[in-house]
Design a protein around this motif. Structure first.
Motif, PDB file in Angstrom:
ATOM      1  N   UNK A  76       0.841  -1.194   0.000  1.00 48.16           N
ATOM      2  CA  UNK A  76       0.000   0.000   0.000  1.00 48.16           C
ATOM      3  C   UNK A  76       0.880   1.249   0.000  1.00 48.16           C
ATOM      4  N   UNK A  77       0.538   2.212  -0.861  1.00 47.96           N
ATOM      5  CA  UNK A  77       1.339   3.428  -0.963  1.00 47.96           C
ATOM      6  C   UNK A  77       1.069   4.362   0.209  1.00 47.96           C
ATOM      7  N   UNK A  78       2.132   4.838   0.808  1.00 47.41           N
ATOM      8  CA  UNK A  78       2.030   5.833   1.872  1.00 47.41           C
ATOM      9  C   UNK A  78       2.092   7.236   1.277  1.00 47.41           C
ATOM     10  N   UNK A  79       2.971   7.396   0.288  1.00 49.96           N
ATOM     11  CA  UNK A  79       3.163   8.693  -0.369  1.00 49.96           C
ATOM     12  C   UNK A  79       3.034   8.500  -1.880  1.00 49.96           C
ATOM     13  N   UNK A  80       2.226   9.343  -2.508  1.00 54.30           N
ATOM     14  CA  UNK A  80       2.102   9.351  -3.961  1.00 54.30           C
ATOM     15  C   UNK A  80       2.497  10.734  -4.464  1.00 54.30           C
ATOM     16  N   UNK A  81       3.515  10.775  -5.298  1.00 56.83           N
ATOM     17  CA  UNK A  81       3.939  12.025  -5.928  1.00 56.83           C
ATOM     18  C   UNK A  81       3.458  11.984  -7.371  1.00 56.83           C
TER      19      UNK A  81
ATOM     20  N   UNK B 188       3.342  22.881  -9.788  1.00 53.27           N
ATOM     21  CA  UNK B 188       2.195  22.100 -10.252  1.00 53.27           C
ATOM     22  C   UNK B 188       2.353  20.679  -9.736  1.00 53.27           C
ATOM     23  N   UNK B 189       1.225  19.975  -9.637  1.00 53.85           N
ATOM     24  CA  UNK B 189       1.264  18.569  -9.246  1.00 53.85           C
ATOM     25  C   UNK B 189       0.624  18.308  -7.895  1.00 53.85           C
ATOM     26  N   UNK B 190       0.620  17.051  -7.517  1.00 50.42           N
ATOM     27  CA  UNK B 190       0.003  16.610  -6.273  1.00 50.42           C
ATOM     28  C   UNK B 190       0.990  15.795  -5.435  1.00 50.42           C
ATOM     29  N   UNK B 191       0.865  15.907  -4.110  1.00 49.65           N
ATOM     30  CA  UNK B 191       1.602  15.049  -3.179  1.00 49.65           C
ATOM     31  C   UNK B 191       0.588  14.505  -2.191  1.00 49.65           C
ATOM     32  N   UNK B 192       0.297  13.221  -2.315  1.00 50.83           N
ATOM     33  CA  UNK B 192      -0.710  12.589  -1.468  1.00 50.83           C
ATOM     34  C   UNK B 192      -0.038  11.754  -0.389  1.00 50.83           C
ATOM     35  N   UNK B 193      -0.404  12.016   0.848  1.00 46.59           N
ATOM     36  CA  UNK B 193       0.041  11.221   1.988  1.00 46.59           C
ATOM     37  C   UNK B 193      -1.203  10.608   2.612  1.00 46.59           C
ATOM     38  N   UNK B 194      -1.272   9.280   2.597  1.00 44.69           N
ATOM     39  CA  UNK B 194      -2.493   8.592   3.041  1.00 44.69           C
ATOM     40  C   UNK B 194      -3.716   9.158   2.324  1.00 44.69           C
ATOM     41  N   UNK B 195      -3.552   9.391   1.008  1.00 43.64           N
ATOM     42  CA  UNK B 195      -4.629   9.866   0.128  1.00 43.64           C
ATOM     43  C   UNK B 195      -5.069  11.301   0.399  1.00 43.64           C
ATOM     44  N   UNK B 196      -4.340  12.034   1.219  1.00 46.16           N
ATOM     45  CA  UNK B 196      -4.629  13.452   1.459  1.00 46.16           C
ATOM     46  C   UNK B 196      -3.609  14.287   0.689  1.00 46.16           C
ATOM     47  N   UNK B 197      -4.092  15.216  -0.152  1.00 48.62           N
ATOM     48  CA  UNK B 197      -3.198  16.051  -0.949  1.00 48.62           C
ATOM     49  C   UNK B 197      -2.611  17.150  -0.065  1.00 48.62           C
ATOM     50  N   UNK B 198      -1.323  17.032   0.221  1.00 51.18           N
ATOM     51  CA  UNK B 198      -0.644  17.984   1.103  1.00 51.18           C
ATOM     52  C   UNK B 198      -0.686  19.394   0.515  1.00 51.18           C
ATOM     53  N   UNK B 199      -0.697  19.479  -0.810  1.00 46.51           N
ATOM     54  CA  UNK B 199      -0.669  20.781  -1.482  1.00 46.51           C
ATOM     55  C   UNK B 199      -1.911  21.609  -1.149  1.00 46.51           C
TER      56      UNK B 199
END
Length: 421
Positions: free
Chosen positions: A1-6, A81-92
């Motif tokens: 399971x991904x913890x961080x998605x860039x 630009x872009x997204x950084x998701x930690x536990x599916x929450x976009x930090x941006x």
């Protein structure tokens, strides 16, 4: 399971990055962007997936964008630009107050130059993040003490940073990051300021702690040896772009281009790759209850001199073709009495250790997993191929060279790679 998605992160440094974002998407070079606009391309279209509980290494030379990238994870740097998701929450998208809470509870950071407060004692430095979180003095001191013990600094609580060696200061920084109980640990060139011996000790410490804590660790380095030793996966950046991503074995066995290959020139492959990489899956195995005639027939048909014999999934030994024929002649019901002991190596054994064993003996060598489960036979040719990659302009180390080396050690190289696989 991904913890961080860039996802598709761009970073352009300058007064009006949004004006040049489309050009960056279309592939304008870093040099051309700077010449035309005075803006600097920090990152171009970076996408990564970091698994929960893994050590993910981001590496590259100075100016590659690795430190820029890691500072996006907790928004010390804002993306263009872009997204950084930690536990599916976009930090941006986090508000200022939500971001502050996120940084306190979700991520901790360890810096290259330790980042300690010189006027605070060791235990006060470790407890600092807990103070920011609002924890009581008694509780934060107890927790800080616990983590100082975990990193081997019990007894140094009341010292000050200038009284400690570089390695000890970095242990304080590590204890401070761990004390907050954050799920994610960001380590930006954390060990690069240390001398080689202390650096190795800190790597050992980190691996030991990770085995206990199972944190998600993002580790920045410019040292491939360090990356290969620590990383479950490795991303290599150049000029703000992702050049290659994969497991250490992926990087080592299939470098994407000359840039990646240049990192690999001085790597001791024998310490990174292991026996499992040089193991042939078995095409013939026997059991202790196999009939001698069947065993002899199968080995003759495949032109094998021997076959591995299993007891369940475990390696019981080896049966030679001559022993199978003898069992037939003697009217044996099964092959159990004719099985001989067989040397083996664990799948995790480094190829440098394996190669040393191969040079001492030409006997067949099995590869085993947990509980002595038989995985296959070691291939001598694969070992040679893996530990001695061809260098441009030279001939690779050959099987003939291997045979000559084996013969010079007082043994014969005959049948060195005829196995059950």
């Amino acid at each position: 399971m991904s913890k961080i998605e860039v996802r598709n992160i761009f970073k352009i440094f300058g007064p009006k990055p949004e004006r040049w974002l489309d050009a960056a998407r279309k592939g304008i070079s870093k040099e051309e962007l700077l010449a035309k606009s005075g803006h600097t391309l920090g990152l171009r279209d970076i996408s990564l997936s970091i698994e929960d509980g893994s050590i993910y290494v981001i590496m590259g030379l100075s100016g590659s964008g690795k430190s820029t990238l890691i500072r996006h994870f907790n928004r010390l740097i804002e993306p263009s630009a872009g997204q950084i998701l930690v536990d599916d929450v976009d930090v941006v998208t986090l508000s200022k107050s939500a971001l502050e809470k996120f940084r306190q509870q979700k991520m901790s950071m360890v810096f290259q130059r330790f980042g300690l407060f010189p006027h605070r004692s060791v235990i006060e430095n470790v407890a600092y993040g807990l103070k920011v979180q609002g924890m009581s003095k008694t509780e934060r001191r107890q927790r800080a003490q616990h983590w100082l013990e975990q990193v081997g600094l019990a007894g140094f609580e009341n010292q000050y940073p200038h009284q400690l060696s570089g390695g000890m200061q970095q242990r304080v920084g590590l204890a401070r990051a761990l004390a907050t109980d954050a799920e994610i640990l960001l380590m930006d060139e954390a060990f690069s300021a240390l001398d080689p011996l202390i650096r190795r000790e800190m790597q050992d410490q980190l691996l030991q702690l990770q085995a206990q804590l199972n944190k998600t660790i993002v580790f920045i380095t410019h040292d491939l040896d360090e990356a290969l030793r620590l990383g479950n996966r490795i991303a290599i950046l150049k000029d703000g772009e992702l050049i290659q991503e994969g497991t250490p074995e992926d990087i080592l066995l299939a470098p994407a281009n000359d840039y990646v290959q240049s990192f690999l020139q001085d790597v001791n492959r024998g310490k990174v790759l292991n026996a499992a990489h040089a193991c042939n899956a078995p095409s013939l195995t026997l059991t202790m209850r196999s009939r001698p005639a069947h065993a002899a027939e199968r080995m003759a048909g495949l032109d094998f001199d021997y076959a591995a014999v299993l007891d369940g999934k475990r390696l019981a030994g080896i049966l030679t073709r001559s022993a199978a024929v003898r069992a037939v002649q003697e009217g044996a019901r099964d092959i159990a009495r004719y099985v001989q002991d067989m040397a083996s190596v664990p799948a995790t054994a480094g190829l440098d250790e394996v190669l040393a064993r191969l040079l001492r003996s030409t006997e067949p060598l099995a590869v085993t997993g947990e509980d002595d489960e038989f995985l296959g036979m070691l291939s001598r040719s694969k070992v040679v191929e893996l530990v001695t990659p061809a260098i441009e302009g030279t001939e690779p180390f050959s099987n003939d060279d291997m045979a000559e080396a084996v013969e010079s050690s007082g043994t014969s190289s005959e049948n060195t790679d005829r196995s059950v696989a």
